[in-house]
Design a protein around this motif. Sequence first.
Motif, short mmCIF file in Angstrom:
data_model
loop_
_atom_site.label_atom_id
_atom_site.label_comp_id
_atom_site.label_asym_id
_atom_site.label_seq_id
_atom_site.Cartn_x
_atom_site.Cartn_y
_atom_site.Cartn_z
N GLY A 107 0.85 -1.20 0.00
CA GLY A 107 0.00 0.00 0.00
C GLY A 107 0.88 1.24 0.00
O GLY A 107 1.94 1.27 -0.61
N GLY A 108 0.44 2.28 0.69
CA GLY A 108 1.21 3.51 0.72
C GLY A 108 1.93 3.74 2.03
O GLY A 108 1.65 3.08 3.04
N TYR A 109 2.86 4.68 2.02
CA TYR A 109 3.56 5.11 3.23
C TYR A 109 4.17 6.46 2.93
O TYR A 109 4.85 6.63 1.90
CB TYR A 109 4.63 4.10 3.64
N ALA A 110 3.94 7.42 3.80
CA ALA A 110 4.36 8.80 3.53
C ALA A 110 5.86 8.92 3.32
O ALA A 110 6.33 9.83 2.64
CB ALA A 110 3.92 9.70 4.69
N TYR A 111 6.64 8.01 3.91
CA TYR A 111 8.09 8.15 3.88
C TYR A 111 8.76 7.09 3.00
O TYR A 111 9.94 6.81 3.14
CB TYR A 111 8.64 8.10 5.30
N GLY A 112 7.98 6.50 2.09
CA GLY A 112 8.53 5.57 1.13
C GLY A 112 8.31 4.12 1.49
O GLY A 112 8.42 3.74 2.67
N LEU A 113 7.99 3.31 0.48
CA LEU A 113 7.71 1.90 0.73
C LEU A 113 8.94 1.14 1.20
O LEU A 113 8.82 0.13 1.89
CB LEU A 113 7.14 1.26 -0.53
N GLY A 114 10.14 1.62 0.82
CA GLY A 114 11.36 0.98 1.29
C GLY A 114 11.47 1.01 2.81
O GLY A 114 11.83 0.02 3.45
N ARG A 115 11.13 2.17 3.38
CA ARG A 115 11.17 2.28 4.85
C ARG A 115 10.09 1.41 5.49
O ARG A 115 10.31 0.79 6.53
CB ARG A 115 10.99 3.74 5.26
N LYS A 116 8.91 1.39 4.89
CA LYS A 116 7.82 0.57 5.43
C LYS A 116 8.23 -0.90 5.45
O LYS A 116 8.05 -1.59 6.45
CB LYS A 116 6.56 0.77 4.59
N GLN A 117 8.79 -1.36 4.34
CA GLN A 117 9.24 -2.75 4.27
C GLN A 117 10.33 -3.03 5.30
O GLN A 117 10.32 -4.08 5.96
CB GLN A 117 9.76 -3.04 2.86
N ALA A 118 11.26 -2.09 5.46
CA ALA A 118 12.35 -2.28 6.42
C ALA A 118 11.82 -2.38 7.85
O ALA A 118 12.28 -3.22 8.63
CB ALA A 118 13.34 -1.13 6.30
N LEU A 119 10.87 -1.54 8.20
CA LEU A 119 10.30 -1.58 9.55
C LEU A 119 9.59 -2.92 9.79
O LEU A 119 9.72 -3.52 10.87
CB LEU A 119 9.32 -0.42 9.74
N LEU A 120 8.83 -3.40 8.81
CA LEU A 120 8.13 -4.66 8.95
C LEU A 120 9.12 -5.81 9.07
O LEU A 120 8.92 -6.74 9.89
CB LEU A 120 7.20 -4.89 7.76
N GLU A 121 10.19 -5.78 8.30
CA GLU A 121 11.20 -6.85 8.37
C GLU A 121 11.89 -6.85 9.73
O GLU A 121 12.17 -7.92 10.30
CB GLU A 121 12.23 -6.66 7.25
N ARG A 122 12.14 -5.68 10.29
CA ARG A 122 12.76 -5.62 11.61
C ARG A 122 11.85 -6.19 12.68
O ARG A 122 12.30 -6.86 13.60
CB ARG A 122 13.13 -4.17 11.94
N GLU A 123 10.56 -5.94 12.53
CA GLU A 123 9.61 -6.47 13.51
C GLU A 123 9.51 -7.99 13.42
O GLU A 123 9.26 -8.66 14.43
CB GLU A 123 8.24 -5.83 13.31
N ARG A 124 9.71 -8.52 12.22
CA ARG A 124 9.63 -9.97 12.04
C ARG A 124 10.97 -10.65 12.30
O ARG A 124 11.09 -11.87 12.19
CB ARG A 124 9.16 -10.29 10.62
N GLY A 125 12.01 -9.83 12.61
CA GLY A 125 13.32 -10.39 12.89
C GLY A 125 14.06 -10.85 11.66
O GLY A 125 14.95 -11.71 11.76
N GLU A 126 13.72 -10.30 10.50
CA GLU A 126 14.37 -10.73 9.25
C GLU A 126 15.65 -9.95 9.01
O GLU A 126 15.81 -8.83 9.46
CB GLU A 126 13.41 -10.52 8.07
#
Length: 351
Positions: A332-351
């Motif tokens: 979907g969308g993210y005000a600060y870029g999808l790359g940052r959104k993906q990175a935050l989700l990966e950190r939460e999943r421990g990837e």
Amino acid sequence: MTDISAPTQPPLDDEACWEAVLRRDRAVDGRFVSAVLTTGIYCKPSCAARHPRRENMIFLPDPAAARQAGFRACLRCRPDEVGRDRLAVEAAQAFIAAAMVPPSLEEIAGHAGYAPHHFHRLFKRATGLTPAAYARSLRAERLKTALEEEGGSVTSAIYEAGYNAPSRAYADAQRHLGMTPSAWKDGGRGVTISYMVVGSSLGPVLVAATAKGLCRISFDEDEGELRRRFPYAEIVPGDAAFSALAAQVVRLVEDPTQPVDLPIDMCGTAFQQAVWAALRAIPAGETRSYREIAAAIGKPGAVRAAGSACGDNVLAVVIPCHRVLRSDGTLGGYAYGLGRKQALLERERGE
């Protein structure tokens, strides 16, 4: 009791239904029921009973369809009551919004046809706010609108919003607007906002706060954004104490799984506050769809509005709007870029 009819909600596919059942997701209660072929029982998605095997479960749009197919209601989760509960909350929201003076819990519950203490818990679970907090938010929203009108005085705005005395208006404004009514009307005049731009592995982070708490966390912004939002506020660089607060924000960016216990000062409508509360309730490492967020606050038809409220979030990471995805699982969308959104989700999943 208010006469209410069943809402129209978009259907979920079988895979989405199964995933909701596995996580016992209250947000989709009322959207469908799960029926077990081996027992002949149908349940709501959040039922606490042990899950059957996937091949023994089918999904039906509502209790009526399940009964027509020959299934009987679960005595543990009582799925027939879910739709009525959601409609009662929506009726209560409309009742509160129509009242210039916030009604009492007894009046709200009576209008919905429930006992007060039971409805208090039901309303908070559905919206993220108590009935009283929801009423205060609506009144503060009316105050904000009245203050932004040209030519009106602060006093007249206070009474137009439904307040009986300025003292209550000022108390609510401090809670919901982050400043006094006169300061809000004057673009933050008389309010001091401290700020600092700090580095992180995801880029520079702007951290800003009033005396009450954080009022903006964003990536790739600077002092200029604060001056645009609050042209008459006193905006000053943060001191050593503020640096400690900024460091906490950076630690959260680096590890978004850690508990959040930071002071916040952000204004918003009752709807926005309900969405933001639902976002904060998403556990780290999990995601929700915009549709699920809308359903969680008792507004299943307001999917686009829920998405807009996510976009209006001014506290990145602290209010984890990055945990909301499209219904098909894409970012979907993210005000600060999808790359940052993906990175935050990966950190939460421990990837």
